[in-house]
Design an enzyme around this catalytic site. Structure first.
Site, PDB file in Angstrom:
ATOM      1  N   ASP A  76      -7.035  86.345 -98.667  1.00 30.30           N
ATOM      2  CA  ASP A  76      -6.185  86.178 -99.589  1.00 30.30           C
ATOM      3  C   ASP A  76      -4.841  85.505 -97.813  1.00 30.30           C
ATOM      4  O   ASP A  76      -5.159  84.426 -97.834  1.00 30.30           O
ATOM      5  CB  ASP A  76      -5.254  87.399-100.149  1.00 30.30           C
ATOM      6  CG  ASP A  76      -5.874  87.627-101.525  1.00 30.30           C
ATOM      7  OD1 ASP A  76      -5.911  86.882-102.000  1.00 30.30           O
ATOM      8  OD2 ASP A  76      -5.726  89.304-101.161  1.00 30.30           O
ATOM      9  N   GLU A 133     -14.223  85.784 -99.909  1.00 33.51           N
ATOM     10  CA  GLU A 133     -14.421  83.839-100.077  1.00 33.51           C
ATOM     11  C   GLU A 133     -14.497  83.166 -98.298  1.00 33.51           C
ATOM     12  O   GLU A 133     -14.747  82.503 -98.071  1.00 33.51           O
ATOM     13  CB  GLU A 133     -13.100  84.078-100.536  1.00 33.51           C
ATOM     14  CG  GLU A 133     -13.119  82.408-100.619  1.00 33.51           C
ATOM     15  CD  GLU A 133     -11.970  82.195-102.198  1.00 33.51           C
ATOM     16  OE1 GLU A 133     -11.344  82.630-102.393  1.00 33.51           O
ATOM     17  OE2 GLU A 133     -11.411  80.743-101.785  1.00 33.51           O
TER      18      GLU A 133
END
Ligand code: TRH
Length: 394
Positions: free
Chosen positions: A29, A291
């Site tokens: 994040d 990610e």
């Protein structure tokens, strides 16, 4: 650092952007938000304020950050410790562009102030990356606020046309090529990271960044017993315990190393975020996760294996297959199938077969640079986002 001032059409002042990041777990994040914040500031000349609720996670990627400070400027980005859900900075100023990362909820007082602004800000929800086809249909869809005269747009990263793309700094390819072309740069990297010289060309260098994974034990055995030397570079983290168990040592923290058969493994310190790319460039194969490292491995233009972030009800598996479909699209059938088998095994479906996969690494390597070129055609996420925001600010 390139300073490209990008004025709002209305005032001539640089575009002000507030980016809100709630850290759910791990580093993805804040990894994505920090990269985006720096790009918007350095490449687009925006004035960026980054609200982060977990400065300790952030500091792992950015060691100069002071975890005790409520507000600080880091590399041209104003970092605010977002210490409570209702907190929105000590003086409530509303930016021209407001980005909520990964559907984190904005402070209600902030949303009310957005609605009160004469010139409404551009409000974007930056979603998680998915390679699935539906993403292009939903990218940039507006969603009106139920109570205020505000509209939020969904910004979807993706790997294909019609999506927001993924983050890529303007200088990234040049930095990678300089590293690859300079024996000196590679030698220096190896000495700094491992204390020794780079291994010879007969050795397969593999970086391993992954969550806990039961497939690691059989894979370590196969590397140990294989005919070809493997040099495994392991940033310390969630997979380190499995390495310690395999080598029969209490821990496998930074600086640890061990050899069994054809396998030599070395644990590395977790680096500042920019320090992660050279590890990918120094390796023949990269195991990545989540990610941001997944994206970096693709820009590294080398074969990689993705440990996708596991979700409830196996919701991550269609995402894994969607990425495979893009990446594997132009691979010949045999390497495509081997890649799929290996990625599936690494994500809990089947057993890993290194010999089967390794024979196709040259084909995967050839595909990797073509794939990086295809991805680049979608455009960089920060650039795509800046362009959309500016079109809305007109
Ligand atoms: O850490 P991740 O698993 O992150 C996540 C989070 O779990 C998040 O909640 C989830 O939704 C998301 O994945 C999909 O993996 P990721 O995304 O690769 O982030 C790791 C970051 O750490 C990335 O920015 C690279 C950086 N990094 C360093 O800065 N130094 C290092 O030494 C290493 C190994 C990584």
């Amino acid at each position: 650092m390139t300073e490209a001032r990008s004025p709002t059409s209305a005032t001539g002042a640089p575009i002000a952007c507030d980016l809100f990041c709630a850290v759910i777990d791990n580093f993805g994040d804040i990894g994505v938000c920090w990269r985006l914040a720096r790009q918007l500031a350095h490449e687009h000349g925006w004035q960026v304020r980054l609200f982060v609720d977990d400065l300790h996670a952030f500091q792992k990627l950015c060691p100069t950050l002071d975890t005790d400070r409520a507000t600080q400027s880091v590399e041209g980005v104003l970092v605010e410790h977002w210490h409570a859900p209702a907190h929105a900075g000590d003086t409530l100023q509303i930016a021209d562009v407001v980005i909520e990362a990964f559907a984190c909820e904005l402070p209600p007082v902030y949303v009310a102030a957005m609605a009160a602004r004469t010139r409404k800000p551009v409000w974007l929800n930056l979603e998680y990356l998915s390679a699935e086809d539906w993403v292009a249909d939903f990218h940039l869809r507006p969603s009106p606020h139920p109570r205020y005269a505000l509209s939020k747009h969904f910004f979807f990263p993706g790997l294909g046309p019609g999506t927001g793309g993924v983050l890529k700094e303007r200088t990234l390819d040049a930095e990678r090529l300089a590293f690859e072309r300079s024996a000196n740069a590679r030698e220096t990297w190896w000495r700094n990271a491992t204390g020794g010289p780079p291994p010879g060309p007969e050795t397969t260098v593999i970086s391993l960044f992954a969550y806990e994974n039961p497939a690691i034990a059989p894979l370590l055995e196969q590397w140990r017993d294989g005919g070809k030397p493997v040099f495994l570079l392991v940033p310390e983290g969630r997979i380190s315990g499995a390495l310690a168990r395999f080598f029969g040592v209490p821990a496998f923290g930074a600086g640890s190393q061990a050899t069994r058969g054809a396998l030599h493994a070395q644990a590395l310190a977790f680096t500042e975020q920019r320090g992660y790319d050279p590890l990918l460039w120094a390796s023949d194969l990269n195991f990545v996760r989540g990610e941001d490292s997944f994206v970096r491995a693709q820009w590294a233009a080398r074969p990689f294996v993705w440990h996708i972030y596991p979700q409830a009800d196996d919701a991550h598996l269609p995402k894994l297959d969607a990425a495979l479909a893009h990446y594997g699209s132009t691979l010949p059938e045999a390497p495509r199938a081997a890649l799929e088998r290996f990625w599936h095994a690494w994500n809990g479906r089947g057993a890993p077969d290194w010999a089967d996969f390794a024979q196709h690494l040259p084909a995967c390597r050839a595909r990797a640079s073509g794939w990086a070129g295809e991805m680049a055609r979608v455009g960089d996420l920060a650039g795509n986002l800046a362009e959309f925001a500016k079109s809305q600010l007109k």
